[in-house]
Design a protein around this motif. Structure first.
Motif, PDB file in Angstrom:
ATOM      1  N   THR A  32      28.097  41.157  34.492  1.00 40.73           N
ATOM      2  CA  THR A  32      28.623  41.831  35.676  1.00 40.73           C
ATOM      3  C   THR A  32      30.123  42.067  35.448  1.00 40.73           C
ATOM      4  O   THR A  32      30.748  41.386  34.621  1.00 40.73           O
ATOM      5  N   PRO A  33      30.729  42.999  36.195  1.00 37.05           N
ATOM      6  CA  PRO A  33      32.170  43.222  36.020  1.00 37.05           C
ATOM      7  C   PRO A  33      32.991  41.938  36.196  1.00 37.05           C
ATOM      8  O   PRO A  33      33.877  41.649  35.395  1.00 37.05           O
ATOM      9  N   PHE A  78      33.375  45.481  29.624  1.00 31.38           N
ATOM     10  CA  PHE A  78      33.697  45.601  31.051  1.00 31.38           C
ATOM     11  C   PHE A  78      33.707  47.068  31.467  1.00 31.38           C
ATOM     12  O   PHE A  78      33.115  47.453  32.476  1.00 31.38           O
ATOM     13  N   ALA A  79      34.406  47.886  30.676  1.00 24.86           N
ATOM     14  CA  ALA A  79      34.529  49.313  31.008  1.00 24.86           C
ATOM     15  C   ALA A  79      33.158  49.974  31.066  1.00 24.86           C
ATOM     16  O   ALA A  79      32.888  50.807  31.947  1.00 24.86           O
ATOM     17  N   ALA A  82      31.420  48.790  34.235  1.00 30.91           N
ATOM     18  CA  ALA A  82      32.111  49.269  35.434  1.00 30.91           C
ATOM     19  C   ALA A  82      32.120  50.797  35.511  1.00 30.91           C
ATOM     20  O   ALA A  82      32.614  51.365  36.483  1.00 30.91           O
ATOM     21  N   VAL A  84      33.651  53.026  33.471  1.00 32.33           N
ATOM     22  CA  VAL A  84      34.918  53.674  33.124  1.00 32.33           C
ATOM     23  C   VAL A  84      34.771  54.461  31.820  1.00 32.33           C
ATOM     24  O   VAL A  84      34.268  53.932  30.829  1.00 32.33           O
TER      25      VAL A  84
ATOM     26  N   TYR B  51      39.177  42.866  42.009  1.00 30.59           N
ATOM     27  CA  TYR B  51      37.866  42.213  42.124  1.00 30.59           C
ATOM     28  C   TYR B  51      37.933  40.839  42.785  1.00 30.59           C
ATOM     29  O   TYR B  51      36.905  40.182  42.952  1.00 30.59           O
ATOM     30  N   PRO B  61      37.047  53.833  41.741  1.00 31.76           N
ATOM     31  CA  PRO B  61      36.890  54.086  40.300  1.00 31.76           C
ATOM     32  C   PRO B  61      38.188  54.477  39.603  1.00 31.76           C
ATOM     33  O   PRO B  61      38.415  54.072  38.464  1.00 31.76           O
ATOM     34  N   VAL B  64      40.236  51.308  39.000  1.00 28.24           N
ATOM     35  CA  VAL B  64      39.643  50.512  37.916  1.00 28.24           C
ATOM     36  C   VAL B  64      39.949  51.169  36.572  1.00 28.24           C
ATOM     37  O   VAL B  64      40.376  50.504  35.617  1.00 28.24           O
ATOM     38  N   ALA B  65      39.750  52.480  36.500  1.00 24.83           N
ATOM     39  CA  ALA B  65      39.977  53.202  35.241  1.00 24.83           C
ATOM     40  C   ALA B  65      41.436  53.037  34.792  1.00 24.83           C
ATOM     41  O   ALA B  65      41.708  52.824  33.605  1.00 24.83           O
ATOM     42  N   VAL B  68      42.011  49.406  33.510  1.00 28.02           N
ATOM     43  CA  VAL B  68      41.344  49.223  32.211  1.00 28.02           C
ATOM     44  C   VAL B  68      42.155  49.931  31.123  1.00 28.02           C
ATOM     45  O   VAL B  68      42.348  49.392  30.017  1.00 28.02           O
ATOM     46  N   LEU B  72      43.786  48.238  27.754  1.00 29.12           N
ATOM     47  CA  LEU B  72      43.502  48.719  26.396  1.00 29.12           C
ATOM     48  C   LEU B  72      44.782  49.185  25.703  1.00 29.12           C
ATOM     49  O   LEU B  72      44.982  48.946  24.508  1.00 29.12           O
TER      50      LEU B  72
END
Lengths: 109, 109, 109, 109
Positions: A32-33, A78-79, A82, A84, B51, B61, B64-65, B68, B72
């Protein structure tokens, strides 16, 4: 004829491998995230431990490489879970940063 | 003739962009492994905040994007500065995990 | 007659205040160990952001104090919900470290 | 006559023990704010590992207690080195939160 797997970019390719890896072990229910996020925190902690006492020489390269790999693996997994789009998100963020932080030669008269 | 930039894999391409980005702002002196590691911790913290209260619906979204992407970006920039070959490190770690955690069908009689 | 609230040690006193604070807002249902752990990760991330670029002068004292307070508040609230006796756990860990890492004067001939 | 050590609050008492512990090992030179912050990140990571797969039963209490102790020890040692008055900072933050988040009975008509 195009080969979808070959034309994939690196993040999508790694994510596909990680998905197969999880499915072969019946692990998707654990992915899960929030679980993957806590796992990412654990890996960042392991990377921090290599640098915490500010060693005069860099930590062993293979240890650093392994912890960086773990961080990237959990971030990419995760991405995927989720939803992404990693290459899009990274490209957009870099473009936004270009705008937010003008380069030096754009700031001089 | 081969075009080096086109034949690069995604991590190397993003790392080259981030290197150029830092150089155009005179930032490489700030991009030490430990500084980038603390920046990574900050970004993982921002992702965690989305979260932390276990929201009944997923967080927005685009938020989150973006987080993330930040994770990265700092992980890849860290890897570049620390001299980690990302595609090699990730491939090796996945291979090692395959060995450490045999898939279900290899465990049944 | 003894006054229980007065004879409490500091962690128990803060934990009681945080419990009342949560109850007055109907928040105990959100205060699970995992939620509080992710909140702690968020606060550690905010503290890291103050130090990430290795500033030549220390970050603003009031900012540092506020982030340290947030880290301690979530760590103590987590401990309360997870059933950890904080003063006992810290005393035991320090005693264990005394044993694991002998002081210098015990190591010299 | 008052005994300063006895009248100390718990954070000051623990910080004094940690200071003596570090001094007896010639470790204060390693205990910079950034080093202690990275050590704190490592300990939060170890706590996260106990909860990352959302175990149906709580993790072993002694493991949780030890990791919470490590988090508090590094947070208190960090605060000492960074010059944060812990009891003041926590009291002020709780007071500020009382103001920011009015309790339910103050919000109903």
């Amino acid at each position: 004829m195009p080969n979808d797997e070959q034309s994939e970019d690196w993040p999508a390719q790694v994510q596909r491998e990680l998905r197969r890896f999880a499915e072969a072990r019946d692990w998707p229910r654990y992915h899960t995230p929030r679980n993957l996020l806590l796992a990412l925190v654990g890996e960042v902690g392991e990377l921090a431990e290599l640098y915490q006492w500010d060693p005069p020489t860099p930590p062993p390269p293979d240890r650093v490489a392994e912890e960086v790999a773990d961080v990237l693996i959990y971030a990419l997994r995760f991405a995927d879970v989720a939803g992404v789009d990693v290459t899009k998100a990274v490209a957009e963020k870099i473009a936004r940063n270009e705008h937010r932080f003008p380069p030096l030669n754009d700031r001089t008269p």
